[in-house]
Design a protein around this motif. Structure first.
Motif, short mmCIF file in Angstrom:
data_model
loop_
_atom_site.label_atom_id
_atom_site.label_comp_id
_atom_site.label_asym_id
_atom_site.label_seq_id
_atom_site.Cartn_x
_atom_site.Cartn_y
_atom_site.Cartn_z
N PRO A 1 44.71 35.43 -0.65
CA PRO A 1 43.47 35.62 0.11
C PRO A 1 42.43 36.40 -0.70
O PRO A 1 42.76 37.25 -1.52
CB PRO A 1 43.92 36.43 1.33
N THR A 2 41.17 36.06 -0.45
CA THR A 2 40.08 36.80 -1.10
C THR A 2 39.52 37.87 -0.16
O THR A 2 38.98 38.86 -0.62
CB THR A 2 38.96 35.84 -1.54
N ASP A 3 39.65 37.64 1.13
CA ASP A 3 39.17 38.60 2.13
C ASP A 3 40.21 38.75 3.20
O ASP A 3 40.95 37.82 3.47
CB ASP A 3 37.86 38.11 2.78
N PRO A 4 40.30 39.88 3.84
CA PRO A 4 39.57 41.11 3.56
C PRO A 4 40.11 41.78 2.29
O PRO A 4 41.17 41.38 1.77
CB PRO A 4 39.86 41.96 4.80
N PRO A 5 39.41 42.80 1.81
CA PRO A 5 39.90 43.52 0.64
C PRO A 5 41.32 44.04 0.89
O PRO A 5 41.66 44.43 2.01
CB PRO A 5 38.92 44.69 0.49
N HIS A 6 42.14 44.03 -0.15
CA HIS A 6 43.54 44.42 0.01
C HIS A 6 44.11 44.86 -1.34
O HIS A 6 43.62 44.48 -2.39
CB HIS A 6 44.36 43.26 0.56
N TRP A 7 45.17 45.64 -1.26
CA TRP A 7 45.97 45.97 -2.43
C TRP A 7 46.95 44.84 -2.65
O TRP A 7 47.48 44.27 -1.69
CB TRP A 7 46.73 47.28 -2.20
N PHE B 1 55.23 44.10 6.28
CA PHE B 1 54.72 42.82 5.78
C PHE B 1 55.24 41.69 6.67
O PHE B 1 56.33 41.77 7.22
CB PHE B 1 55.19 42.57 4.35
N ARG B 2 54.43 40.63 6.78
CA ARG B 2 54.86 39.44 7.51
C ARG B 2 54.56 38.21 6.65
O ARG B 2 53.58 38.18 5.90
CB ARG B 2 54.17 39.33 8.85
N VAL B 3 55.42 37.22 6.77
CA VAL B 3 55.25 35.96 6.02
C VAL B 3 54.05 35.22 6.58
O VAL B 3 53.90 35.08 7.80
CB VAL B 3 56.53 35.10 6.12
N VAL C 1 43.28 49.82 4.60
CA VAL C 1 43.23 48.64 3.73
C VAL C 1 44.58 47.91 3.80
O VAL C 1 45.64 48.54 3.79
CB VAL C 1 42.91 49.04 2.28
N ALA C 2 44.53 46.61 3.83
CA ALA C 2 45.73 45.77 3.90
C ALA C 2 46.42 45.71 2.54
O ALA C 2 45.89 46.17 1.52
CB ALA C 2 45.36 44.37 4.37
N ALA C 3 47.61 45.10 2.54
CA ALA C 3 48.37 44.86 1.31
C ALA C 3 48.91 43.43 1.34
O ALA C 3 49.14 42.87 2.41
CB ALA C 3 49.51 45.86 1.18
N TYR C 4 49.12 42.88 0.17
CA TYR C 4 49.56 41.49 0.02
C TYR C 4 50.57 41.40 -1.11
O TYR C 4 50.50 42.16 -2.08
CB TYR C 4 48.34 40.60 -0.28
N LEU C 5 51.50 40.47 -0.99
CA LEU C 5 52.48 40.19 -2.04
C LEU C 5 52.98 38.78 -1.88
O LEU C 5 52.73 38.12 -0.87
CB LEU C 5 53.65 41.19 -1.98
N GLU C 6 53.70 38.29 -2.89
CA GLU C 6 54.43 37.04 -2.79
C GLU C 6 55.90 37.36 -3.07
O GLU C 6 56.21 37.92 -4.12
CB GLU C 6 53.96 36.01 -3.82
N SER C 7 56.76 37.01 -2.14
CA SER C 7 58.19 37.21 -2.35
C SER C 7 58.79 35.93 -2.92
O SER C 7 58.62 34.86 -2.35
CB SER C 7 58.90 37.56 -1.03
N CYS D 1 61.01 28.05 -3.27
CA CYS D 1 59.93 28.47 -2.38
C CYS D 1 59.47 29.88 -2.75
O CYS D 1 60.23 30.67 -3.31
CB CYS D 1 60.42 28.48 -0.93
N VAL D 2 58.23 30.15 -2.40
CA VAL D 2 57.63 31.48 -2.52
C VAL D 2 57.00 31.77 -1.18
O VAL D 2 56.41 30.89 -0.55
CB VAL D 2 56.58 31.52 -3.66
N TRP D 3 57.12 33.03 -0.71
CA TRP D 3 56.60 33.42 0.60
C TRP D 3 55.50 34.45 0.45
O TRP D 3 55.77 35.63 0.19
CB TRP D 3 57.74 33.98 1.45
N PRO D 4 54.23 34.03 0.63
CA PRO D 4 53.16 35.02 0.67
C PRO D 4 53.36 35.91 1.90
O PRO D 4 53.75 35.43 2.97
CB PRO D 4 51.89 34.18 0.81
#
Length: 181
Positions: free
Chosen positions: A99-105, A158-160, A138-144, A171-174
């Motif tokens: 994602p590009t928005d909202p801003p996140h770590w 975190f939620r998938v 601020v939110a956070a994001y990752l890919e598992s 598979c990869v889970w954002p």
């Protein structure tokens, strides 16, 4: 340590099928990614260097074409070169879902040495950054890249958000984490 942490990673195995080449490839890849992220001064590690989290601050999650080329060079080996288009296609698909928005770590890398896994180091190394996310709203994001890690990240809020299948691969889970009040 990060190379050892990702030795059994499904995406690493997909990227570098020959097991004999994977350790050296992962050392080059993780060293490159660490250099790229050190400039943001958001690399967290245990004193013993048995666990590390590499974060990109808001607005800095996307790699540049130069950084992409540096990472691609890690796969340059005669036995791997034929897979580069397939790997590039899969990794670009993951990046398209970022994602590009909202801003996140962005938690780009979290790894624990296999000999130290299961001791709570990953949770401990995540805590300071997630506390800052919450304090700053601020939110956070990752890919598992491992299905078994989804529950670990869920315990941290975190939620998938999707399930992405790499071309002829795993598979990869954002995963997304809203800040906690």
């Amino acid at each position: 340590m990060l190379a050892r942490a990702f030795l059994d990673d499904p995406v690493a195995a997909w990227s570098c099928r020959p097991d004999s080449l994977r350790p050296a490839m992962l050392e080059r890849f993780q060293a490159s990614r660490l250099r790229q992220l050190l400039v943001h001064e958001e690399v967290w590690a245990t004193a013993e260097l048995t666990c590390a989290a590499l974060w990109a601050p808001p607005g800095h999650a996307r790699t540049t074409p130069r950084q992409d080329l540096e990472l691609a060079r890690c796969l340059l080996h005669p036995r791997l070169a034929w897979r580069l288009p397939l790997i590039a296609s899969g990794l670009l698909e993951i990046q398209r879902h970022h994602p590009t928005d909202p801003p996140h770590w962005y938690l780009a890398v979290l790894g624990t040495d296999p000999s130290a896994q299961g001791q709570g180091l990953g949770s401990a190394i995540l805590r300071p950054a997630l506390e800052r996310c919450d304090a700053d709203g601020v939110a956070a994001y990752l890919e598992s890249s491992k299905q078994r890690n989804i529950d670990f990240y869920a315990r941290h809020g975190f939620r998938v958000t999707a399930e992405l299948r790499l071309p002829r691969g795993p598979c990869v889970w954002p995963m997304w984490r809203d800040p906690r009040p």
